[in-house]
Design a protein around this motif. Structure first.
Motif, PDB file in Angstrom:
ATOM      1  N   VAL A 101     -38.528  72.028 -16.361  1.00  0.00           N
ATOM      2  CA  VAL A 101     -37.575  71.849 -15.263  1.00  0.00           C
ATOM      3  C   VAL A 101     -38.002  70.650 -14.434  1.00  0.00           C
ATOM      4  O   VAL A 101     -39.168  70.531 -14.044  1.00  0.00           O
ATOM      5  CB  VAL A 101     -37.481  73.104 -14.382  1.00  0.00           C
ATOM      6  N   LYS A 102     -37.046  69.772 -14.170  1.00  0.00           N
ATOM      7  CA  LYS A 102     -37.276  68.596 -13.330  1.00  0.00           C
ATOM      8  C   LYS A 102     -36.316  68.689 -12.144  1.00  0.00           C
ATOM      9  O   LYS A 102     -35.164  69.095 -12.301  1.00  0.00           O
ATOM     10  CB  LYS A 102     -36.998  67.332 -14.145  1.00  0.00           C
ATOM     11  N   TRP A 103     -36.780  68.325 -10.965  1.00  0.00           N
ATOM     12  CA  TRP A 103     -35.976  68.350  -9.756  1.00  0.00           C
ATOM     13  C   TRP A 103     -35.766  66.907  -9.309  1.00  0.00           C
ATOM     14  O   TRP A 103     -36.726  66.198  -9.049  1.00  0.00           O
ATOM     15  CB  TRP A 103     -36.665  69.159  -8.668  1.00  0.00           C
ATOM     16  N   LEU A 104     -34.521  66.486  -9.244  1.00  0.00           N
ATOM     17  CA  LEU A 104     -34.191  65.102  -8.904  1.00  0.00           C
ATOM     18  C   LEU A 104     -33.481  65.061  -7.554  1.00  0.00           C
ATOM     19  O   LEU A 104     -32.412  65.647  -7.380  1.00  0.00           O
ATOM     20  CB  LEU A 104     -33.307  64.495 -10.002  1.00  0.00           C
ATOM     21  N   TYR A 105     -34.100  64.370  -6.606  1.00  0.00           N
ATOM     22  CA  TYR A 105     -33.538  64.209  -5.272  1.00  0.00           C
ATOM     23  C   TYR A 105     -32.903  62.825  -5.147  1.00  0.00           C
ATOM     24  O   TYR A 105     -33.046  62.006  -6.048  1.00  0.00           O
ATOM     25  CB  TYR A 105     -34.633  64.361  -4.208  1.00  0.00           C
ATOM     26  N   GLU A 106     -32.235  62.576  -4.052  1.00  0.00           N
ATOM     27  CA  GLU A 106     -31.586  61.298  -3.717  1.00  0.00           C
ATOM     28  C   GLU A 106     -30.261  61.132  -4.470  1.00  0.00           C
ATOM     29  O   GLU A 106     -30.235  61.105  -5.697  1.00  0.00           O
ATOM     30  CB  GLU A 106     -32.492  60.086  -3.973  1.00  0.00           C
ATOM     31  N   SER A 107     -29.203  60.991  -3.709  1.00  0.00           N
ATOM     32  CA  SER A 107     -27.854  60.922  -4.282  1.00  0.00           C
ATOM     33  C   SER A 107     -27.695  59.781  -5.278  1.00  0.00           C
ATOM     34  O   SER A 107     -27.115  59.973  -6.350  1.00  0.00           O
ATOM     35  CB  SER A 107     -26.805  60.816  -3.169  1.00  0.00           C
ATOM     36  N   ASN A 108     -28.209  58.608  -4.963  1.00  0.00           N
ATOM     37  CA  ASN A 108     -28.063  57.476  -5.885  1.00  0.00           C
ATOM     38  C   ASN A 108     -28.804  57.720  -7.200  1.00  0.00           C
ATOM     39  O   ASN A 108     -28.308  57.368  -8.272  1.00  0.00           O
ATOM     40  CB  ASN A 108     -28.547  56.173  -5.244  1.00  0.00           C
ATOM     41  N   ASP A 109     -29.985  58.323  -7.128  1.00  0.00           N
ATOM     42  CA  ASP A 109     -30.752  58.633  -8.335  1.00  0.00           C
ATOM     43  C   ASP A 109     -30.033  59.682  -9.184  1.00  0.00           C
ATOM     44  O   ASP A 109     -30.014  59.596 -10.417  1.00  0.00           O
ATOM     45  CB  ASP A 109     -32.148  59.127  -7.976  1.00  0.00           C
ATOM     46  N   ILE A 110     -29.441  60.672  -8.526  1.00  0.00           N
ATOM     47  CA  ILE A 110     -28.705  61.716  -9.239  1.00  0.00           C
ATOM     48  C   ILE A 110     -27.494  61.113  -9.949  1.00  0.00           C
ATOM     49  O   ILE A 110     -27.261  61.372 -11.132  1.00  0.00           O
ATOM     50  CB  ILE A 110     -28.266  62.839  -8.272  1.00  0.00           C
ATOM     51  N   ILE A 111     -26.725  60.299  -9.252  1.00  0.00           N
ATOM     52  CA  ILE A 111     -25.543  59.671  -9.845  1.00  0.00           C
ATOM     53  C   ILE A 111     -25.945  58.773 -11.005  1.00  0.00           C
ATOM     54  O   ILE A 111     -25.316  58.800 -12.068  1.00  0.00           O
ATOM     55  CB  ILE A 111     -24.740  58.905  -8.778  1.00  0.00           C
ATOM     56  N   GLN A 112     -27.003  58.000 -10.828  1.00  0.00           N
ATOM     57  CA  GLN A 112     -27.482  57.121 -11.905  1.00  0.00           C
ATOM     58  C   GLN A 112     -27.892  57.950 -13.127  1.00  0.00           C
ATOM     59  O   GLN A 112     -27.552  57.607 -14.261  1.00  0.00           O
ATOM     60  CB  GLN A 112     -28.661  56.287 -11.417  1.00  0.00           C
TER      61      GLN A 112
END
Length: 121
Positions: A101-112
């Motif tokens: 499981v990986k947790w990805l924060y930041e809207s721009n990083d998520i969209i990318q």
């Protein structure tokens, strides 16, 4: 201050509703492939958070089926985000791949991530 945030949140939701993006049209097999790739994703978010709205708009624009988890009003989701994700910060994309499981924060990083790893794959 709480009243101002509440009012601004409602304005953001109204504008998002009025100017909601249309989804991407794909063939049934292509959409099924995308849906299969998004089964392991969930987005921890607040309904009126502007950065969460930004990610949800990208999800809708790309016609992705990602489970939305309300980290503000659902104590279970809030606790999962804090305990497993490590921070009470939204938006946060939970990505489960091959048992990890990986947790990805930041809207721009998520969209990318969504556009490069899911849509373009």
């Amino acid at each position: 201050m709480a009243i101002i945030r509440w009012i601004l949140g409602r304005i953001i939701l109204l504008l998002n509703f009025v100017f909601s993006p249309s989804g991407t049209k794909r063939s049934a097999p292509e959409q099924q492939k995308i849906d299969l790739a998004t089964q392991h994703l969930s987005l921890y978010q607040y309904e009126a958070c502007p950065f969460c709205v930004k990610v949800r708009r990208a999800i809708k624009r790309n016609s992705l089926k990602i489970e939305l988890r309300d980290a503000k009003n659902n104590p279970t989701h809030r606790e999962q985000l804090l305990t497993c994700g490590g921070a009470m910060k939204v938006p946060c994309l939970r990505i489960e791949q091959q048992g990890e499981v990986k947790w990805l924060y930041e809207s721009n990083d998520i969209i990318q991530y969504l556009e490069q790893e899911i849509v373009a794959a």
